[in-house]
Design an enzyme around this catalytic site. Structure first.
Site, short mmCIF file in Angstrom:
data_model
loop_
_atom_site.label_atom_id
_atom_site.label_comp_id
_atom_site.label_asym_id
_atom_site.label_seq_id
_atom_site.Cartn_x
_atom_site.Cartn_y
_atom_site.Cartn_z
N LYS A 93 -3.61 10.83 4.77
CA LYS A 93 -3.24 9.85 5.85
C LYS A 93 -2.14 10.77 6.63
O LYS A 93 -1.13 10.64 6.47
CB LYS A 93 -2.55 8.60 5.35
CG LYS A 93 -3.54 7.65 4.65
CD LYS A 93 -3.23 7.92 3.24
CE LYS A 93 -4.02 6.69 2.53
NZ LYS A 93 -5.31 6.76 2.59
N ASP A 100 17.42 8.57 -8.38
CA ASP A 100 19.23 8.84 -8.30
C ASP A 100 19.49 8.91 -6.97
O ASP A 100 20.73 9.36 -6.75
CB ASP A 100 19.50 10.21 -9.37
CG ASP A 100 19.37 10.09 -10.76
OD1 ASP A 100 19.24 8.84 -11.13
OD2 ASP A 100 19.16 10.91 -11.52
N HIS A 137 0.80 -1.03 0.10
CA HIS A 137 0.01 0.02 -0.01
C HIS A 137 0.81 1.35 0.03
O HIS A 137 0.36 2.36 0.10
CB HIS A 137 -0.93 0.05 1.22
CG HIS A 137 -2.11 0.99 1.20
ND1 HIS A 137 -2.21 1.98 2.01
CD2 HIS A 137 -3.06 1.28 0.33
CE1 HIS A 137 -3.23 2.67 1.66
NE2 HIS A 137 -3.88 2.08 0.64
N LYS A 176 3.40 4.25 -1.37
CA LYS A 176 3.81 5.10 -2.32
C LYS A 176 4.90 5.86 -2.06
O LYS A 176 5.00 6.77 -1.39
CB LYS A 176 2.42 6.11 -2.51
CG LYS A 176 0.99 5.75 -2.75
CD LYS A 176 0.13 5.14 -1.55
CE LYS A 176 -1.23 4.56 -1.97
NZ LYS A 176 -1.92 4.16 -0.68
N HIS A 192 -8.43 11.20 0.82
CA HIS A 192 -7.65 10.00 0.87
C HIS A 192 -6.26 10.31 1.45
O HIS A 192 -5.41 9.68 1.60
CB HIS A 192 -7.36 10.01 -0.64
CG HIS A 192 -6.82 8.67 -0.97
ND1 HIS A 192 -5.33 8.26 -1.14
CD2 HIS A 192 -7.15 7.24 -1.06
CE1 HIS A 192 -5.02 6.78 -1.11
NE2 HIS A 192 -6.30 6.26 -1.33
N ASP A 219 0.43 19.62 17.99
CA ASP A 219 1.30 20.71 18.64
C ASP A 219 1.82 21.82 17.84
O ASP A 219 2.82 22.45 18.10
CB ASP A 219 2.13 20.48 19.89
CG ASP A 219 1.20 20.07 21.05
OD1 ASP A 219 0.11 20.04 21.13
OD2 ASP A 219 2.07 19.18 21.87
#
Length: 386
Positions: free
Chosen positions: A295, A120, A113, A115, A293, A300
């Site tokens: 996450k 380089d 899952h 991404k 979508h 603080d």
């Protein structure tokens, strides 16, 4: 395992595909040696073709291009884009190719899952944005709300280590590819910025709870405010109690969840928890302008995280995930400002009174959905671990 904090990084927050895809394409077009891309979804749409074209251009220049796509999320990719990319010289691997769509065996839920993109050994991207158009719903008032981080600096070392490790694992899992894989060495360490950051993964071996534990440590240390924006929010008991305990200490706690969803069962299950949070003084906003979508979280205005991990059993118990964690007031304040703008322009607050007065049937459906999700996790063999 706790976070190893590394100083000297340059980080840039990227919101939605409108900021992420041009930055990713520019980085790939500047590659001279090696490109890694890991993604859950690589869609057969205009955005997918755009990034595929950049990967083909890099391969044509002699760059070693490695693309790893999840076998479940990437079913469309396997059918339409895999062969043309492979023919163009892109090294493509599929993580746990989907071969039995109706199977409920445990391994089927163990997905890639993450991404991640690495170019380089000098530029990386980590976040929640799949390679798919974020304007796929014409009825929405805006793009899918999601985030990624462009990274330069010492944090590239652990990112490079995990992408090469997973690539090698998948290669060795194929009988046709049991050959040593040569990876380009990392360039000399650089410190192009002043940001302190860490990188954590979740897997089913040594890093089962690293991401969740990092959240819990930050929540326990919170003194003023916690904002969590999470697409699929179904926390276990430890996480729920940590948020409620923070609220009892006087910390302002805000949750941003989905108003529109492509997984109604999980949305209903999430809503089963609203009563407990609202009764504990937690503010809840549902995002309706488009799909949420993201996450991400901010604590603080100093601590922040951006990544692929949802706060639900599928991410926290089953999938391979990756999050960047940041200790920097500038970055955290910037992310918080983006979230506050999103809540002000595209979210609706759920009030405790209105929720309590809501239809009884709605509550029954929500708890039925919660039970179904827990049953699915139990069938997979993880129901007693969260």
């Amino acid at each position: 395992m706790g976070i190893t904090w590394l100083r000297g990084n340059a980080l840039r927050l990227l919101e939605n595909g409108t900021e992420f895809f041009p930055a990713l394409e520019t980085a790939i077009d500047g590659a001279t040696r090696e490109v890694f891309v890991e993604t859950y979804i690589f869609a057969n749409d205009a955005t997918g073709h755009r990034i595929a074209a950049a990967l083909r251009r890099a391969a044509a220049r002699g760059v070693c291009v490695r693309l790893l796509v999840d076998g479940f999320g990437g079913r469309d990719f396997v059918a339409h884009l895999l062969a043309p990319l492979a023919e163009a010289g892109v090294n493509v691997q599929i993580y746990r190719r989907e071969v039995a769509p109706l199977s409920l065996r445990r391994h089927r839920l163990r997905r890639l899952h993450r991404k991640i993109a690495l170019v380089d050994g000098r530029i990386a991207f980590v976040g929640g944005i799949n390679i798919i158009s974020d304007l796929d719903e014409p009825s929405f008032a805006g793009p899918r709300l999601d985030y990624s981080v462009r990274i330069e600096g010492p944090l590239l070392q652990p990112i490079h280590a995990t992408v090469t490790h997973v690539w090698q694992l998948v290669a060795w899992a194929s009988f046709r590819r049991r050959q040593p894989v040569a990876f380009a060495p990392l360039p000399p360490p650089a410190t192009p910025g002043g940001i302190e950051a860490g990188f954590l993964i979740r897997d089913n071996l040594r890093h089962r709870r690293d991401i969740e534990d990092a959240y819990l440590v930050a929540i326990a240390a919170a003194r003023r405010e916690i904002i969590v924006a999470n697409a699929y929010f179904l926390p276990g008991r430890r996480f729920r109690q940590a948020l409620l305990e923070a609220r009892r200490r006087g910390v302002r706690v805000t949750l941003l969840t989905q108003g529109w969803t492509d997984h109604p069962l999980q949305q209903y299950a999430t809503r089963a928890l609203y009563g407990q949070f609202l009764a504990g003084g937690v503010r809840i906003f549902e995002y309706h302008r488009s799909h949420l979508h993201a996450k991400v979280a901010v604590v603080d205005e100093r601590w922040a995280t951006v990544g692929s991990s949802n706060i639900d059993p599928f991410s926290l118990l089953l999938a391979r995930e990756a999050n960047v964690f940041v200790r920097d007031p500038g970055f955290a304040s910037h992310l918080q400002a983006r979230l506050e703008r999103a809540m002000a322009s595209g979210a609706r607050e759920i009030s405790a009174d209105a929720w309590e007065r809501g239809p009884r049937l709605r509550r029954i459906l929500n708890w039925a959905a919660y039970g179904m999700v827990r049953l699915m996790i139990g069938i997979a063999g993880y129901g007693n671990r969260h």
